[in-house]
Design an enzyme around this catalytic site. Structure first.
Site, PDB file in Angstrom:
ATOM      1  N   HIS A 198      15.569  15.636 -12.438  1.00  0.00           N
ATOM      2  CA  HIS A 198      14.703  15.507 -13.596  1.00  0.00           C
ATOM      3  C   HIS A 198      15.526  15.930 -14.583  1.00  0.00           C
ATOM      4  CE1 HIS A 198      10.865  16.617 -11.519  1.00  0.00           C
ATOM      5  NE2 HIS A 198      11.338  15.606 -11.016  1.00  0.00           N
ATOM      6  N   GLU A 240      16.045  18.098 -17.063  1.00  0.00           N
ATOM      7  CA  GLU A 240      16.831  19.614 -17.372  1.00  0.00           C
ATOM      8  C   GLU A 240      17.860  19.569 -16.617  1.00  0.00           C
ATOM      9  OE1 GLU A 240      12.025  20.008 -17.625  1.00  0.00           O
ATOM     10  OE2 GLU A 240      13.446  18.654 -16.861  1.00  0.00           O
ATOM     11  N   THR A 275      -4.735 -17.986 -13.209  1.00  0.00           N
ATOM     12  CA  THR A 275      -3.384 -18.172 -13.741  1.00  0.00           C
ATOM     13  C   THR A 275      -2.106 -18.306 -12.666  1.00  0.00           C
ATOM     14  OG1 THR A 275      -3.937 -16.367 -15.517  1.00  0.00           O
ATOM     15  CG2 THR A 275      -1.506 -16.706 -14.934  1.00  0.00           C
ATOM     16  N   ARG A 298      12.319 -10.036 -16.474  1.00  0.00           N
ATOM     17  CA  ARG A 298      13.595 -10.954 -16.482  1.00  0.00           C
ATOM     18  C   ARG A 298      14.490 -10.694 -17.726  1.00  0.00           C
ATOM     19  NH1 ARG A 298       9.582 -13.986 -14.974  1.00  0.00           N
ATOM     20  NH2 ARG A 298       9.989 -15.640 -16.881  1.00  0.00           N
ATOM     21  N   GLU A 344      -1.837  -9.604 -17.753  1.00  0.00           N
ATOM     22  CA  GLU A 344      -1.342 -10.817 -18.293  1.00  0.00           C
ATOM     23  C   GLU A 344      -2.174 -11.778 -17.574  1.00  0.00           C
ATOM     24  OE1 GLU A 344       2.438 -12.007 -18.991  1.00  0.00           O
ATOM     25  OE2 GLU A 344       3.416  -9.904 -19.438  1.00  0.00           O
ATOM     26  N   SER A 401     -13.539 -10.460 -18.267  1.00  0.00           N
ATOM     27  CA  SER A 401     -14.414  -9.378 -17.299  1.00  0.00           C
ATOM     28  C   SER A 401     -13.910  -8.055 -17.422  1.00  0.00           C
ATOM     29  CB  SER A 401     -14.049  -9.804 -15.848  1.00  0.00           C
ATOM     30  OG  SER A 401     -14.611 -11.016 -15.478  1.00  0.00           O
TER      31      SER A 401
END
Length: 373
Positions: free
Chosen positions: A57, A59, A206, A217, A301, A309
């Site tokens: 972490h 710290e 989509t 990317r 996306e 919806s």
């Protein structure tokens, strides 16, 4: 030297927040945390940010940097953007590391919403005789980890809906063509927002129309977000690009089809069955499931139907909208919902920030009450 005696705390916490940003695309599902250590004469001794899950972490990284440079940290002040952990997860408690190091003071931006920590870290440091100050730049630290706060407090990810559209509110032509309404800088910026996300979601419509990869990317990232497809009848083609890119793909279905499921699993996809009404995926249950999988931020996306919806069910926490300076006339809207009969029924939003990205505008807006936790 950082700042002067009247601004040292603020300047150093700003530096710690800048360090924490380096954890984006690195630390998920753990929060993004930065840490800076100052000597009593305000010399910087070390800094760091949280590494990949299972790694050190912030710290511990900062303490290691200070020791690696030959600095003594006893009596120093530690600035950290999130309350030091007090429990033993994949790594030992950061509280123990700070106590053993003998630092004199810890400045914490915001408490940890994780119920395993939730004030216990601060209490433990104070019990060891340290001065602990809490709340400096708390809003900024919370914003940086808004998905982590969402998952800890609501058990579901922060839902961000990204839409690119024209100035007259069209996300595609009538024939579905949408590439590209906005310019290159906006697309690169959009990938930076994808990088923030634990998961990127789209609908099967989509996938069938645009065949997207849905990965990160255009900016560097250590982690690729989970790719999620809402695919009620498992219509995703086995040759879809979304199954090719690095990382994991999760398809949510509503209607079981073992033959299609087996073919998609053979391509590496995971299938989750969450039937809702009218043969559609239960979107609210899907968010709960993603929360249980450790997803902090969900980046949507999708097309105008799935967007609608999400809006009808009140599941969107934040809108990320890129508007191009062009008019498309007839075409597909940003989200298909309504029609409304009264203006009072409109979805009300609050602008969070508006910036220019290349020739386009980037608007971040949130429904009232979701400005921040």
């Amino acid at each position: 030297m950082i700042g002067d005696s009247s601004t040292t705390d603020l300047d150093t916490m700003l530096l710690a927040l800048a360090c924490a940003e380096h954890s984006i695309g690195v630390s998920d599902p753990n929060p993004r945390v930065g840490c800076v250590i100052l000597a009593s004469d305000r010399r910087e001794l070390g800094r760091g940010h949280t590494q990949q899950a299972g790694g050190p972490h912030a710290e511990v990284v900062a303490l290691g940097a200070a020791r690696g440079a030959g600095h003594e940290v006893r009596g120093a002040t530690v600035y950290v953007t999130l309350e030091p952990c007090s429990h033993h997860g994949r790594t030992p408690p950061c509280c123990d590391a700070l106590i053993e190091a003998g630092v004199a003071r810890v400045v914490v931006a915001v408490g940890d919403p994780n119920p395993l920590v939730g004030g216990l870290g601060i209490a433990r440091l104070r019990a060891a005789g340290m001065r602990v100050d809490v709340g400096l730049l708390a809003d900024e630290a919370r914003e940086l980890n808004i998905g982590f706060f969402s998952r800890m407090l609501r058990a579901r990810p922060w839902v961000r809906m990204k839409i690119a559209g024209s100035l007259d509110g069209r996300s595609a032509l009538d024939n579905g063509v949408s590439q590209w309404i906005t310019g290159g800088p906006a697309r690169i910026d959009g990938h930076a927002w994808r990088k923030r996300a634990s998961a990127v979601l789209t609908g099967v419509g989509t996938v069938l129309e645009d065949n997207p990869r849905l990965d990160v990317r255009h900016v560097d990232t250590l982690l690729q977000p989970l790719r999620v497809v809402v695919d009620s009848r498992l219509e995703t083609p086995v040759g879809a690009h979304i199954l090719d890119t690095p990382g994991t793909v999760l398809l949510y279905a509503a209607v079981p089809d073992e033959a299609r499921a087996a073919a998609l699993r053979a391509r590496g996809a995971e299938i989750a069955l969450l039937p809702g009404s009218h043969g559609k995926v239960d979107l609210a249950a899907m968010l709960d499931d993603l929360g249980s999988r450790g997803m902090n931020e969900l980046h949507v996306e999708a097309g105008h139907k799935l967007n609608g919806s999400f809006l009808r069910e009140g599941l969107v926490d934040e809108f990320l909208i890129y508007l191009a300076p062009k008019m498309l006339g007839q075409g597909r809207g940003l989200a298909a919902f309504g029609p409304l009969e009264r203006l009072e029924d409109a979805l009300e939003l609050r602008f969070h920030c508006i910036e220019r990205v290349g020739d386009d505008l980037r608007i971040v807006a949130r429904p009232p009450g979701r400005e921040c936790f």
